[in-house]
Scaffold this active site. Structure first.
Site, PDB file in Angstrom:
ATOM      1  N   GLU A   1      -3.145 -10.707   0.122  1.00  0.00           N
ATOM      2  CA  GLU A   1      -4.254 -11.653   0.151  1.00  0.00           C
ATOM      3  C   GLU A   1      -4.839 -11.910  -1.237  1.00  0.00           C
ATOM      4  OE1 GLU A   1      -5.331 -13.520   2.489  1.00  0.00           O
ATOM      5  OE2 GLU A   1      -4.209 -12.704   4.175  1.00  0.00           O
TER       6      GLU A   1
ATOM      7  N   GLU B   1       8.097   8.533   6.726  1.00  0.00           N
ATOM      8  CA  GLU B   1       6.870   9.130   6.200  1.00  0.00           C
ATOM      9  C   GLU B   1       7.006  10.612   5.914  1.00  0.00           C
ATOM     10  OE1 GLU B   1       3.913  10.449   9.602  1.00  0.00           O
ATOM     11  OE2 GLU B   1       4.441   8.340   9.850  1.00  0.00           O
TER      12      GLU B   1
END
Length: 302
Positions: A85, A116
């Site tokens: 953004e 992960e």
């Protein structure tokens, strides 16, 4: 990692939602809303830590460095979301703020199991970006114990980059690998262990605060207006015209005309109008003012 998950706040049971499985929709929503109201208060408690992170990021930007978010699952997605953004909101280069998710870009829409759990994967992902000491790395993990994030932060700190650890548990493992830990204690989730809820909300709030504050410090706002918005479509062009008019008080037609003369650069258009000068002169004034619109204008108005 052999740590008992039940000892983590994010994995404990919430007394307020014990009967949520038999609640009606109204009560489910009420419980969730009441719990969500606790998030902003938890963020308020760590504002000093967030401020330090902002200073790290601002300094990185001033030195030509980058802000790099890194995490797995929801945490990684939130980092990517904030990063992508920044170019449309602040006209930044896509490389200036980056989000890395364990397992690669495909993991954004589909979980990559086991990614992960590998600390070396976090290291290799940062090495692939040619991380330098001028960068700031923000590792995100609600549990605060994700090996991928721990490995990445350890490596980043080792080469001199500034490091921030964002979690929702006290004394988190990732905190030990960071120059500045941020532990937002939002309490147990409505659904036990579902950290996309309060923890995710808290992390989105913190990431928004860090990136937006750093951009404001860089001069990408005039009062509370986005004067560095990237005019890439008609909606953003209309927003740019509106911003110009709010600051200068000119007509729609003149704002549009000047914006186009300024090659769709809102800052340049504003300075052109406020100082009654050309595009080249406006650009020079902005350059002399390090991009701060108010400073570029005040030099003329004084």
């Amino acid at each position: 990692m052999e740590e008992n998950l039940e000892l983590l706040t994010t994995e404990s049971r919430n007394e307020e939602s014990m009967q949520i499985d038999t609640a009606n929709p109204t009560d489910i929503l009420r419980i969730m809303n009441e719990q969500d109201q606790l998030v902003a208060l938890a963020v308020k408690e760590v504002l000093p830590e967030i401020e330090t992170a902002v200073q790290f990021v601002f300094t990185s930007f001033q030195n030509g460095g980058r802000l790099i978010y890194l995490g797995a699952g929801t945490s990684g997605r939130l980092g990517v979301l904030d990063a992508v953004e920044c170019p449309p909101t602040f006209s930044t280069d896509p490389g200036m703020v980056q989000g890395i998710i364990a397992g690669g870009e495909g993991a954004f829409i589909k979980a990559v199991e086991g990614a992960e759990d590998d600390p070396e994967l976090g290291v290799s992902d940062l090495k692939a970006l040619d991380l330098t000491k001028n960068d700031t790395v923000i590792g995100i993990a609600a549990s605060g114990r994700t090996p991928y994030v721990i490995g990445a932060l350890h490596y980043a700190r080792g080469i001199g980059a500034k490091t921030v650890a964002l979690s929702c548990n006290r004394n988190a493992a990732i905190s030990k690998e960071a120059d500045q830990p941020i532990e937002v204690i939002v309490g147990p989730e409505v659904l036990t262990g579902s950290t996309r809820l309060k923890s995710g909300t808290a992390h989105k709030m913190v990431l928004n605060m860090i990136s937006t504050s750093a951009m404001i410090l860089l001069g990408k706002a005039y009062e509370n207006l986005m004067v560095d918005v990237h005019v890439s479509n008609q909606k953003l062009k209309e927003r740019a015209i509106s911003i110009i008019r709010k600051i200068t008080g000119v007509s729609y037609e003149l704002a549009l005309e000047t914006l186009e003369k300024a090659d769709l650069q809102v800052k340049t258009a504003i300075v052109m109008i406020k100082t009654e000068t050309t595009k080249l002169e406006a650009e020079k004034r902005l350059a002399d003012a390090n991009g701060y619109v108010k400073m570029a204008i005040q030099k003329v108005e004084k």
